[in-house]
Design an enzyme around this catalytic site. Sequence first.
Site, PDB file in Angstrom:
ATOM      1  N   TYR A  25      38.878 -60.459 -45.753  1.00 31.09           N
ATOM      2  CA  TYR A  25      39.059 -61.488 -44.715  1.00 31.09           C
ATOM      3  C   TYR A  25      38.562 -62.875 -45.119  1.00 31.09           C
ATOM      4  CZ  TYR A  25      40.098 -57.375 -41.909  1.00 31.09           C
ATOM      5  OH  TYR A  25      40.655 -56.217 -41.435  1.00 31.09           O
ATOM      6  N   ASN A  76      45.664 -62.876 -32.439  1.00 33.34           N
ATOM      7  CA  ASN A  76      45.244 -61.939 -33.469  1.00 33.34           C
ATOM      8  C   ASN A  76      44.503 -60.844 -32.719  1.00 33.34           C
ATOM      9  OD1 ASN A  76      44.260 -60.435 -35.537  1.00 33.34           O
ATOM     10  ND2 ASN A  76      43.324 -62.130 -36.664  1.00 33.34           N
ATOM     11  N   HIS A  82      47.279 -52.372 -33.356  1.00 30.04           N
ATOM     12  CA  HIS A  82      47.848 -51.094 -33.771  1.00 30.04           C
ATOM     13  C   HIS A  82      47.690 -49.996 -32.717  1.00 30.04           C
ATOM     14  CE1 HIS A  82      47.627 -53.386 -37.428  1.00 30.04           C
ATOM     15  NE2 HIS A  82      46.309 -53.365 -37.424  1.00 30.04           N
ATOM     16  N   ASP A  89      51.932 -54.994 -22.981  1.00 31.84           N
ATOM     17  CA  ASP A  89      52.426 -55.198 -21.618  1.00 31.84           C
ATOM     18  C   ASP A  89      51.988 -56.546 -21.060  1.00 31.84           C
ATOM     19  OD1 ASP A  89      53.705 -52.768 -21.616  1.00 31.84           O
ATOM     20  OD2 ASP A  89      52.292 -51.771 -20.250  1.00 31.84           O
ATOM     21  N   HIS A 102      47.746 -62.467 -38.326  1.00 34.87           N
ATOM     22  CA  HIS A 102      46.682 -61.723 -39.007  1.00 34.87           C
ATOM     23  C   HIS A 102      46.262 -62.497 -40.234  1.00 34.87           C
ATOM     24  CE1 HIS A 102      47.467 -58.292 -36.475  1.00 34.87           C
ATOM     25  NE2 HIS A 102      48.749 -58.493 -36.705  1.00 34.87           N
ATOM     26  N   LEU A 103      44.998 -62.416 -40.541  1.00 36.73           N
ATOM     27  CA  LEU A 103      44.488 -63.041 -41.768  1.00 36.73           C
ATOM     28  C   LEU A 103      45.029 -62.301 -42.990  1.00 36.73           C
ATOM     29  CD1 LEU A 103      40.936 -63.260 -40.329  1.00 36.73           C
ATOM     30  CD2 LEU A 103      42.188 -65.266 -41.108  1.00 36.73           C
ATOM     31  N   SER A 104      44.922 -60.966 -42.941  1.00 39.82           N
ATOM     32  CA  SER A 104      45.317 -60.152 -44.092  1.00 39.82           C
ATOM     33  C   SER A 104      46.793 -59.766 -43.974  1.00 39.82           C
ATOM     34  CB  SER A 104      44.449 -58.892 -44.149  1.00 39.82           C
ATOM     35  OG  SER A 104      44.659 -58.084 -42.998  1.00 39.82           O
TER      36      SER A 104
HETATM   37  C1  DQA Z   1      43.483 -58.193 -38.751  1.00 39.75           C
HETATM   38  C2  DQA Z   1      44.157 -56.955 -39.348  1.00 39.75           C
HETATM   39  C3  DQA Z   1      43.865 -55.727 -38.509  1.00 39.75           C
HETATM   40  O1  DQA Z   1      44.500 -54.583 -39.079  1.00 39.75           O
HETATM   41  C4  DQA Z   1      42.370 -55.469 -38.463  1.00 39.75           C
HETATM   42  O2  DQA Z   1      42.092 -54.368 -37.620  1.00 39.75           O
HETATM   43  C5  DQA Z   1      41.595 -56.663 -38.058  1.00 39.75           C
HETATM   44  C6  DQA Z   1      41.985 -57.977 -38.576  1.00 39.75           C
HETATM   45  C7  DQA Z   1      43.671 -59.454 -39.640  1.00 39.75           C
HETATM   46  O3  DQA Z   1      43.526 -60.568 -39.118  1.00 39.75           O
HETATM   47  O4  DQA Z   1      43.939 -59.333 -40.841  1.00 39.75           O
HETATM   48  O5  DQA Z   1      40.563 -56.553 -37.397  1.00 39.75           O
HETATM   49  O6  DQA Z   1      44.077 -58.478 -37.498  1.00 39.75           O
END
Ligand code: DQA
Length: 151
Positions: A25, A76, A82, A89, A102-104
């Site tokens: 991250y 985010n 997931h 909703d 998402h960062l990743s």
């Molecule tokens: C995340 C990716 C998710 O899978 C993970 O549970 C996170 C961070 C990201 O920003 O990369 O907590 O949302």
Amino acid sequence: MSMKTIYILNGPNLNLLGQREPHIYGHDTLATIEGLCRTKAKALGFEISFHQSNIEGELVSLIQEAREKAQGLIINAASYTHTSIALHDAVKAVGLPAIEVHLSNVHAREAFRHHSYMAAATRGVICGFGPQSYTLALDALAHILNQKEKA
Ligand code: DQA
């Protein structure tokens, strides 16, 4: 006309950015990301309201609050991405244009991160660019909101 507001919501464990698995991250804190978003939003002529919560129901309430106070949403949802039909909703219910970030690059990681409940409720998904995922989402949302204005 008053300035348009974009809600930026962050889910569980994102308060630990900077210390949390920095090889995934990065070293930037959430406060640094908030600062980047403020600078970007200002340049685009928007206001932001930036929040983080570790609690699913609080995120639902913030999405509902955005309905009254904002014109768009960047989310985010972290691990709730997931798992959470409630967040899916909520985004559907408020009907604001929303972007998932998402960062990743979740698709290059474990299989359980490949499915997103948020994706079907949002206009699009930006992932894998670190803090820049947020500023790219602001660009995309500003474009959507400016197009709306012209329509
Ligand atoms: C995340 C990716 C998710 O899978 C993970 O549970 C996170 C961070 C990201 O920003 O990369 O907590 O949302």
